[in-house]
Design a protein around this motif. Structure first.
Motif, PDB file in Angstrom:
ATOM      1  N   CYS A  44       0.823  -1.216   0.000  1.00 11.37           N
ATOM      2  CA  CYS A  44       0.000   0.000   0.000  1.00 11.37           C
ATOM      3  C   CYS A  44       0.853   1.260   0.000  1.00 11.37           C
ATOM      4  O   CYS A  44       0.416   2.320   0.448  1.00 11.37           O
ATOM      5  CB  CYS A  44      -0.953  -0.005   1.196  1.00 11.37           C
ATOM      6  SG  CYS A  44      -2.238  -1.248   1.043  1.00 11.37           S
ATOM      7  N   GLN A  45       2.083   1.159  -0.475  1.00 17.96           N
ATOM      8  CA  GLN A  45       2.959   2.308  -0.688  1.00 17.96           C
ATOM      9  C   GLN A  45       3.572   2.155  -2.083  1.00 17.96           C
ATOM     10  O   GLN A  45       3.566   1.062  -2.656  1.00 17.96           O
ATOM     11  CB  GLN A  45       4.029   2.396   0.409  1.00 17.96           C
ATOM     12  CG  GLN A  45       4.851   1.136   0.638  1.00 17.96           C
ATOM     13  CD  GLN A  45       5.962   0.964  -0.375  1.00 17.96           C
ATOM     14  OE1 GLN A  45       6.648   1.924  -0.704  1.00 17.96           O
ATOM     15  NE2 GLN A  45       6.148  -0.251  -0.881  1.00 17.96           N
ATOM     16  N   PRO A  46       4.086   3.205  -2.693  1.00 20.22           N
ATOM     17  CA  PRO A  46       4.381   3.169  -4.128  1.00 20.22           C
ATOM     18  C   PRO A  46       5.784   2.724  -4.522  1.00 20.22           C
ATOM     19  O   PRO A  46       6.102   2.734  -5.711  1.00 20.22           O
ATOM     20  CB  PRO A  46       4.157   4.629  -4.548  1.00 20.22           C
ATOM     21  CG  PRO A  46       4.545   5.413  -3.341  1.00 20.22           C
ATOM     22  CD  PRO A  46       4.111   4.587  -2.163  1.00 20.22           C
ATOM     23  N   ASP A  47       6.639   2.325  -3.587  1.00 20.78           N
ATOM     24  CA  ASP A  47       8.027   2.059  -3.919  1.00 20.78           C
ATOM     25  C   ASP A  47       8.278   0.558  -4.032  1.00 20.78           C
ATOM     26  O   ASP A  47       7.406  -0.261  -3.805  1.00 20.78           O
ATOM     27  CB  ASP A  47       8.924   2.683  -2.837  1.00 20.78           C
ATOM     28  CG  ASP A  47      10.323   2.992  -3.355  1.00 20.78           C
ATOM     29  OD1 ASP A  47      10.635   2.620  -4.502  1.00 20.78           O
ATOM     30  OD2 ASP A  47      11.096   3.612  -2.613  1.00 20.78           O
ATOM     31  N   GLY A  48       9.527   0.190  -4.367  1.00 17.85           N
ATOM     32  CA  GLY A  48       9.914  -1.215  -4.431  1.00 17.85           C
ATOM     33  C   GLY A  48       9.158  -1.966  -5.507  1.00 17.85           C
ATOM     34  O   GLY A  48       8.884  -1.444  -6.583  1.00 17.85           O
ATOM     35  N   ARG A  49       8.812  -3.224  -5.228  1.00 15.41           N
ATOM     36  CA  ARG A  49       8.123  -4.052  -6.198  1.00 15.41           C
ATOM     37  C   ARG A  49       6.757  -3.464  -6.578  1.00 15.41           C
ATOM     38  O   ARG A  49       6.205  -3.756  -7.639  1.00 15.41           O
ATOM     39  CB  ARG A  49       7.972  -5.472  -5.649  1.00 15.41           C
ATOM     40  CG  ARG A  49       7.070  -6.387  -6.467  1.00 15.41           C
ATOM     41  CD  ARG A  49       7.394  -6.405  -7.937  1.00 15.41           C
ATOM     42  NE  ARG A  49       8.427  -7.358  -8.294  1.00 15.41           N
ATOM     43  CZ  ARG A  49       8.849  -7.537  -9.543  1.00 15.41           C
ATOM     44  NH1 ARG A  49       8.341  -6.831 -10.527  1.00 15.41           N
ATOM     45  NH2 ARG A  49       9.788  -8.398  -9.803  1.00 15.41           N
ATOM     46  N   VAL A  50       6.211  -2.601  -5.727  1.00 17.71           N
ATOM     47  CA  VAL A  50       4.933  -1.967  -6.056  1.00 17.71           C
ATOM     48  C   VAL A  50       5.080  -1.149  -7.342  1.00 17.71           C
ATOM     49  O   VAL A  50       4.103  -0.878  -8.035  1.00 17.71           O
ATOM     50  CB  VAL A  50       4.436  -1.105  -4.881  1.00 17.71           C
ATOM     51  CG1 VAL A  50       3.033  -0.589  -5.130  1.00 17.71           C
ATOM     52  CG2 VAL A  50       4.437  -1.945  -3.592  1.00 17.71           C
ATOM     53  N   ALA A  51       6.322  -0.790  -7.684  1.00 14.01           N
ATOM     54  CA  ALA A  51       6.676  -0.261  -9.001  1.00 14.01           C
ATOM     55  C   ALA A  51       5.812   0.928  -9.396  1.00 14.01           C
ATOM     56  O   ALA A  51       5.096   0.908 -10.394  1.00 14.01           O
ATOM     57  CB  ALA A  51       6.603  -1.364 -10.047  1.00 14.01           C
ATOM     58  N   ASN A  52       5.903   1.964  -8.572  1.00 14.73           N
ATOM     59  CA  ASN A  52       5.146   3.198  -8.844  1.00 14.73           C
ATOM     60  C   ASN A  52       3.655   2.886  -9.013  1.00 14.73           C
ATOM     61  O   ASN A  52       3.000   3.336  -9.944  1.00 14.73           O
ATOM     62  CB  ASN A  52       5.685   3.906 -10.092  1.00 14.73           C
ATOM     63  CG  ASN A  52       5.209   5.344 -10.151  1.00 14.73           C
ATOM     64  OD1 ASN A  52       4.910   5.952  -9.124  1.00 14.73           O
ATOM     65  ND2 ASN A  52       5.135   5.893 -11.348  1.00 14.73           N
ATOM     66  N   LYS A  53       3.156   2.081  -8.081  1.00 12.92           N
ATOM     67  CA  LYS A  53       1.728   1.765  -7.967  1.00 12.92           C
ATOM     68  C   LYS A  53       1.233   0.722  -8.962  1.00 12.92           C
ATOM     69  O   LYS A  53       0.043   0.402  -8.972  1.00 12.92           O
ATOM     70  CB  LYS A  53       0.867   3.028  -8.049  1.00 12.92           C
ATOM     71  CG  LYS A  53       1.205   4.078  -6.997  1.00 12.92           C
ATOM     72  CD  LYS A  53       0.334   5.306  -7.117  1.00 12.92           C
ATOM     73  CE  LYS A  53       0.734   6.365  -6.089  1.00 12.92           C
ATOM     74  NZ  LYS A  53      -0.050   7.601  -6.212  1.00 12.92           N
TER      75      LYS A  53
END
Length: 857
Positions: free
Chosen positions: A337-346
């Motif tokens: 629920c945050q935009p960094d790492g594997r979340v890959a800019n959402k």
């Protein structure tokens, strides 16, 4: 017959081991399987996955694998599992292994002859005692019980005794023994073992004992016609049962009425799933979480503006998002629920589709009389990383859409579409033998007998409890020195709709529930038990647990995972010790798991430290057999296990899987310093087969995985995966036979920032299937230096590489031949040989020689 139907039929025949399948045709199906990369969301299709799953049947010459290799390793695996790994197996357990290896279908092996070579005498005689009512025998401290009431009374006696004798403070604690008479013990509520029950042995020394959450319900059947006019049996059931979501008839699981029809115990994907392209209703969510970043000491100095996974990559800050879309989680926070790492800019920001559009196009028995208002939908996330379950928000609308209500918390990475799916708990779908439907509003149970012309039995069993035994100590007063042995546990109701959270930065969603759940314990032992036909997790270690031992048990036919550990951390810090530590899992057999939740494993851990998993046999699961959701603290020991037939229904994974996307600070490294650098974890002396769709290798060290020593392993069809960031993954003294990691290669790796953080591949034997296959495929994200032999931060040397005509390729900045690579001087002591000199038996012998090496060789 159209192409899709033909492919599906062909693969189903292959997956079931049907001997009628033509070997030449089957080999042509396999010809390019080993070269298949993972299937991205955009590329995903049911047909592609079904083709990948077919590789689990066997490889053949068109894959570059000798024609007799499958039978060589399978026969050797049977011998190893039943005589060296677990020599005390029963004949039934040996037969289960024989069948799982398809030795008759593939190798025409004689079951009785192989059994005769491995059989050990097993006595079925028990010494009998006369049982009495529970009593306080102060002289022997033995409590003999023969009913549930007596069992609970015995616990009360022990609790009262502990008030008078401070057992845990006593130099020689008084040990109480509850000895249970043979029989079935039906619990109406979970047994609670608190600190007052410390120093207790619960055992079944005289015969078969079953502790169950199944409620026995006497029924009177009559004929009934469903909404579709189908004749079924009907019986009135007590209202206090609530919703019946699971049922046992004649001791077997009945199937909740569903479409498409399937037996979830016996059938595997794609049977029982709607595989046609379905429309999805887009997620309804907003990026409205509170983002928390915490700087931790001694993190990997990677990341940067050019890192494809954001400025922190899989290192740097501890990062979570709180609230917003994560509000449906317990607790309402997640790495996703945050935009960094594997979340890959959402891109993978936590979200799920809001429903299935025009589902009636796939449901021949719709529309439903009640709109399917009480239905549950199960669907695969594209890529087959996990399954999601939703109850409907209301009846199917006039457009035929299924709108999702409660649920959606069973997996992590966000996605916008459903892949394959099925619907259950709809009366109109009651049309298949052994199916049931519970009309809860009218307290009516409907059932179709699985024996033509025979009425159902006069009693059925309804799993009524999510947990059977709960260890419930406190941090200041844990439950200590308790042993449970010799008991069968069964009759747990499904838990997939219970509250779930995201344990850490891995892919899993998980409920803190288990048939046996440990919380705040020390020195608890669970041994020689059978965990059978449970619809959730079997054993769950929740938070603070020290030196738990799980040994000599069998786990079979489980709805979710066999053993799961999940600790607690505080914004990236795990120094308060509220985690499972020093857990020992040894000499267990685990198979046929993940019946409902496909992201399941025989062993799973998150936010846990210094676990030892040794001498276990894990096979027949839908996903990885062992999963580390993070490397919190590290110091784990996974050794002398056998893993095969993993990923039977999923892809982009390995027989073992790990993630390390989120750093944590502990004192585990040296016992003093608070550091985000964990201790090395050892993965050693394991025999692993990366068959079915385990295309991530034997050890799928996925996103950010770091600090692993992989030594003395015998890996079939898997190489080393080390190219999704992470560092310090060092493979030494292993055999990788017909190695593959998203294509044929020994190592898919990275050129690191320096030698301290370097990965390694040294003193291994690797056999490649085809001439020109990759020995090393070394890449580097933008923040790492370009790969050249003169600028190599990868520890290599001393390897023996086999390939047809001694022809291999190395990719390091540019593509070069094996001869060119060795001439560069970057890989001293490595030799490349023609694989024609290797017979199948010799390959197996080399693998066995690595398993026989001493530790730390």
């Amino acid at each position: 017959m159209n192409l899709l139907c033909f492919l599906t039929l062909a693969i189903l025949i292959a997956l079931t081991g049907a001997s009628a399948t033509n070997n030449g045709d089957r080999n042509r199906q396999h010809a390019n399987i080993m070269h298949t990369k993972y299937i991205s969301d955009a590329e995903y299709s049911s047909e592609a996955l079904v083709k990948m799953l077919a590789r689990g049947h066997h490889f053949g010459p068109l894959d570059g694998v000798p024609a007799d290799f499958e039978c060589s390793w399978r026969k050797a695996a049977y011998e190893y599992a039943t005589t060296k790994l677990l020599s005390s197996m029963t004949d039934k357990q040996r037969n289960d292994v024989f069948d799982s290896l398809e030795l008759k279908a593939l190798c025409d092996a004689n079951r009785e002859e192989m059994l005769r070579h491995t059989r050990e005498a097993v006595s079925s005689e028990f010494h009998r005692k006369k049982f009495m009512h529970a009593h306080d025998d102060k002289k022997s401290n033995i409590l003999l019980v023969s009913t549930v009431a007596e069992l609970l009374q015995a616990l009360d006696i022990i609790a009262d005794r502990s008030k008078n004798i401070s057992n845990r403070a006593h130099k020689s604690p008084v040990v109480s023994r509850i000895q249970i008479a043979p029989g079935v013990y039906r619990l109406r509520s979970p047994m609670i073992l608190g600190p007052e029950h410390s120093n207790t042995v619960i055992e079944a020394p005289f015969g078969s004992v079953t502790i169950t959450g199944n409620r026995l319900v006497n029924v009177t059947w009559s004929e009934y016609k469903t909404n579709r006019g189908i004749a079924v049996s009907a019986a009135m059931v007590p209202a206090d049962l609530g919703v019946i979501d699971s049922l046992r008839v004649n001791g077997y699981r009945a199937t909740r009425a569903r479409y498409p029809n399937a037996d979830p115990v016996r059938d595997v994907f794609p049977t029982g799933w709607v595989t046609g392209k379905s429309g999805s209703i887009p997620p309804n969510f907003a990026f409205n979480t509170q983002v928390v970043n915490v700087e931790l000491p001694h993190v990997y100095p990677g990341g940067g503006a050019s890192d494809p996974y954001g400025p922190h990559g899989f290192a740097g800050d501890y990062r979570i998002g709180v609230g917003g879309m994560c509000s449906k989680l317990t607790p309402p926070e997640s790495y996703w629920c945050q935009p960094d790492g594997r979340v890959a800019n959402k891109t993978f920001f936590y979200r799920t589709p809001a429903g299935i559009r025009n589902a009636t196009a796939h449901l021949p028995n719709a529309p439903y009389a009640d709109g399917g208002v009480d239905a549950t939908v199960f669907y695969w996330r594209p890529g087959h990383w996990f399954t999601i379950m939703y109850e409907l928000a209301g009846p199917m609308n006039t457009s035929g859409d299924l709108l999702f209500g409660k649920g959606g918390f069973q997996g992590a990475e966000g996605h916008d579409t459903v892949a394959e799916w099925y619907i259950e708990n709809v009366e109109e779908e009651l049309d298949f033998p052994n199916e049931f439907y519970h009309d809860a509003a009218n307290n009516r149970l409907l059932y179709i007998s699985n024996v033509t012309g025979q009425s159902p039995p006069s009693s059925v069993e309804v799993p009524a409890l999510t947990e059977l035994i709960i260890f419930n100590g406190t941090r200041t007063s844990p439950t200590v020195n308790v042993s449970i042995s010799g008991i069968e546990f069964t009759g747990q109701r499904p838990t997939y709709m219970e509250p779930h959270g995201h344990p850490s930065g891995g892919d899993w969603g998980l409920e803190r529930l288990g048939a046996v759940r440990l919380r705040n314990t020390e020195n608890v032992t669970i041994s020689d038990c059978l965990f059978d036909k449970l619809d959730g997790n079997a054993i769950f270690l929740d938070g603070y647990n020290r030196h738990a031992t799980i040994t000599h048990n069998e786990f079979v036919s489980l709805g979710a995972s066999a053993i799961a550990l999940w600790g607690y951390e505080t914004r990236g810090y795990g120094t308060d010790g509220n985690q499972p530590r020093f857990t020992v899992v040894t000499e267990n057999i685990c198979h046929e798991i993940g019946i409902y939740q496909k992201q399941s494993s025989c062993f799973f851990q998150a936010v846990s430290v210094q676990s030892t998993i040794r001498n276990n046999l894990f096979y027949n699961g839908p996903r990885a057999m062992v999963n580390f959701n993070d490397n919190f603290g590290g110091g784990h020991d996974l050794g002398y296990n056998m893993l095969y037939n993993s990923c039977r229904e999923s892809s982009d994974h390995g027989a073992f899987n790990s993630w390390d996307r989120q750093p944590y600070a502990t004192k585990v490294l040296d016992g003093v310093t608070v550091s985000a650098q964990p201790a090395y974890s050892k993965l050693h002396h394991n025999w692993i087969v990366a068959n079915y769709a385990a295309n991530g290798g034997c050890y799928d060290n996925d996103d950010g995985s770091s600090w692993y020593l992989e030594e003395q392993n015998f890996c079939i069809y898997g190489g080393v995966k080390s190219n999704f960031e992470g560092h310090n993954k060092r493979a030494t003294n292993n055999l990788h036979a017909f190695a593959s990691v998203y294509g044929d290669r020994c190592l898919g790796g990275l050129n690191q920032i320096n030698d301290y953080y370097a990965d390694g591949y040294a003193n291994n034997t690797c056999i490649l299937a085809n001439a020109g296959d990759n020995y090393l495929a070394i890449s580097q994200p933008g923040q790492l230096a370009p790969c050249t032999p003169a600028n190599l931060h990868l520890l290599t040397g001393g390897n023996t590489i086999y390939a047809p005509n001694a022809s291999v390729t190395v990719r390091c900045g540019t593509t070069m031949t094996g001869e060119e690579w060795l001439a560069s001087g970057a890989d001293k002591g490595t030799v490349i040989k023609d694989s024609a000199q290797l017979s199948s038996d010799k390959i197996v012998a080399i693998g066995m020689s690595y398993l026989a090496m001493p530790e730390n060789a």
